[in-house]
Design an enzyme around this catalytic site. Sequence first.
Site, mmCIF file in Angstrom:
data_model
loop_
_atom_site.group_PDB
_atom_site.id
_atom_site.type_symbol
_atom_site.label_atom_id
_atom_site.label_comp_id
_atom_site.label_asym_id
_atom_site.label_seq_id
_atom_site.Cartn_x
_atom_site.Cartn_y
_atom_site.Cartn_z
ATOM 1 N N CYS A 1 3.328 -7.736 -2.244
ATOM 2 C CA CYS A 1 3.795 -8.436 -3.457
ATOM 3 C C CYS A 1 3.468 -7.556 -4.903
ATOM 4 C CB CYS A 1 3.107 -9.939 -3.664
ATOM 5 S SG CYS A 1 3.390 -10.559 -5.238
ATOM 6 N N CYS B 1 1.653 -9.181 -7.661
ATOM 7 C CA CYS B 1 0.219 -9.625 -7.414
ATOM 8 C C CYS B 1 -0.810 -8.212 -7.732
ATOM 9 C CB CYS B 1 0.040 -9.727 -5.665
ATOM 10 S SG CYS B 1 0.875 -11.372 -5.021
#
Length: 322
Positions: free
Chosen positions: A79, A82
Site C-alpha cells: 500500500c 500507507c
Amino acid sequence: MQPRNMSMSGVVDLAAVKAAGEAKAKAEQARAQAARQGGGGAVPPSALVVDVDEAGFERDILQRSTEVPVVIDFWAEWCEPCKQLGPLLERLAAEYNGRFVLAKIDVDANQMLTQQFGVQGIPAVFAVVAGQPLPLFQGAAPEAQIRQTLDELIRVGEERFGLTGITVDADAAGGAAAPAQPAGPYDALLEAAARALDANDLGGAVQAYKNVLVDDPGNTEAKLGLAQAELLSRVQGMDPQAVRKNAADDPADVPAQLAAADLDLVGGHVEDAFGRLVDTVSRTAGDDRDAARLRLLELFEVIGPEDPRVVKARAALARVLF
C-alpha cells in the site's frame, strides 16, 4: 486514496471536549507527577509504537487502552499511501510522548482483526479507548487534520474515561537525564494551605490550593491537597449512619451513593468506595451516570493514579462504560 473522515460522534459523546483545556493540563500534570516520582511505571520510547498481531491484541491494545488511547494503523507492504501515513503517525507518537500509543497491524497477516474492525480500505486508522473501538479516518490524511483528530481523541479519553497517558523514560533509550524540577515560588502558599487543612479550615484550604493552581495547573501537591480538602468538605457535617442507611435503602439514589462513597474513602475503605461508584455507573444513564463517573475520577485523584486500587478500578470503570 483520498482521506475519508470516520466521525467519532456516533460512538462517543463529544460534548465532553468542552473542558479540553482543563483535561490537557490534568493529563500533563499526571505525567509530570509520575516523572518526579522516579518514573514508576514508565515505558521506553520504543513502546510508543508497536507491531501488533492477533495473539498480542488483548495485551498490547485492549489492556493498554485502559491507561492511554491506542491508535491503530491498518497497513500493508504493497500500500503506497500507507508508506506515507505510517512514518507520520510514528513521528507524532514520539512527539506526543505518551499521550497515545501507536499500534501497527499488517492487514495481510491479521485478517481476523481487519474483519473485526470492519476495515474496507487502507490505510485505515482506528483507536481503542478504555476497550472501546473508535473509527478515526481512512486514507493518507493531511498532518494538520491528523493532529486535530489526535487532540480530540486524547481529550475525549481524558474527559470521558479519565485516561492520563503513560510516562516515557527517555533514559531507557540512552537519553540524558531530565533536569531536576526547580522549586516553584509556591512554598509559602502550599504551607499555608496545609496549615488550613490541618486546622480543619477546609474553605481556606480549598481556596489556597486553587490560588496555586491558577498559576501552576500542574502543581501535584496542590492538586492532591485540593482533592483532599474538597472531599473533607463534602463529608463535613454528614450523619454517617443516615448516609449509609439511605444508600442501602435506595441503590438508585445517586446522591446517596456519592455521599456513601465519600464516607467510605475517608474511612479508609478505598475499594468499597470505588466498587460502589463503579456499580452506580453500571446501573445508571445520562446525567446520573456522568455524576457517578466524575466523582469516581475525583476519588482517583485523592488516592493517586499509580495506586493498584486505582488501576483496578479504572479498568472496572472501562468495562461498564460500554
